[in-house]
Design a protein around this motif. Structure first.
Motif, short mmCIF file in Angstrom:
data_model
loop_
_atom_site.label_atom_id
_atom_site.label_comp_id
_atom_site.label_asym_id
_atom_site.label_seq_id
_atom_site.Cartn_x
_atom_site.Cartn_y
_atom_site.Cartn_z
N GLU A 24 0.84 -1.19 0.00
CA GLU A 24 0.00 0.00 0.00
C GLU A 24 0.88 1.24 0.00
OE1 GLU A 24 -3.07 -0.09 2.89
OE2 GLU A 24 -3.43 -2.21 2.58
N GLU B 101 -0.16 4.36 -1.80
CA GLU B 101 -0.95 5.59 -1.86
C GLU B 101 -1.34 6.04 -0.45
OE1 GLU B 101 -5.08 7.25 -3.86
OE2 GLU B 101 -4.26 5.33 -4.49
N LYS C 171 -3.42 7.54 2.60
CA LYS C 171 -4.85 7.50 2.91
C LYS C 171 -5.28 8.88 3.39
CE LYS C 171 -4.24 3.12 2.33
NZ LYS C 171 -2.86 2.98 2.02
N ARG D 281 -7.77 -3.71 6.14
CA ARG D 281 -7.18 -3.88 4.81
C ARG D 281 -8.06 -4.80 3.96
NH1 ARG D 281 -1.40 -5.92 4.98
NH2 ARG D 281 -1.14 -3.91 5.97
N ARG E 292 -10.98 -2.80 2.70
CA ARG E 292 -10.53 -1.91 1.63
C ARG E 292 -10.30 -2.71 0.34
NH1 ARG E 292 -7.16 0.90 4.35
NH2 ARG E 292 -5.34 -0.42 4.06
#
Length: 87
Positions: A40, A42, A44, A73, A76
């Motif tokens: 991950e 990017e 948040k 997670r 998401r």
């Protein structure tokens, strides 16, 4: 050499993994047991707060635990997968 028949060694640090990859011929190792891993990157910038029945949250947590990932997670991931599908 005889192909992909060597077992991967246990690598217990980033430095050990980096050195192993830099100095090894990975085509000689059996990578069939590897699972894809998502990183991950990017940041948040938004939050989602929702109320769920306790039984649904328990089921989501159990699924996430079975997959070896945190339940947030997992949620998401489900949202990203659904949004990425064509209508």
């Amino acid at each position: 050499m005889g192909g992909k028949n060597r077992a991967m060694p246990s690598l217990h640090s980033d430095n050990a993994a980096e050195e192993f990859v830099a100095t090894s011929d990975l085509t000689q190792y059996d990578l069939s047991g590897f699972k894809p891993m998502r990183f991950e990157i990017e940041p948040k910038g938004a939050a989602l707060n929702m109320r769920l029945p306790a039984s649904l949250l328990d089921a989501v947590k159990a699924r996430a635990k079975a997959k070896g990932i945190p339940y947030t997670r997992y949620v998401r991931m489900l949202l990203e997968t659904d949004v990425a599908q064509r209508p």
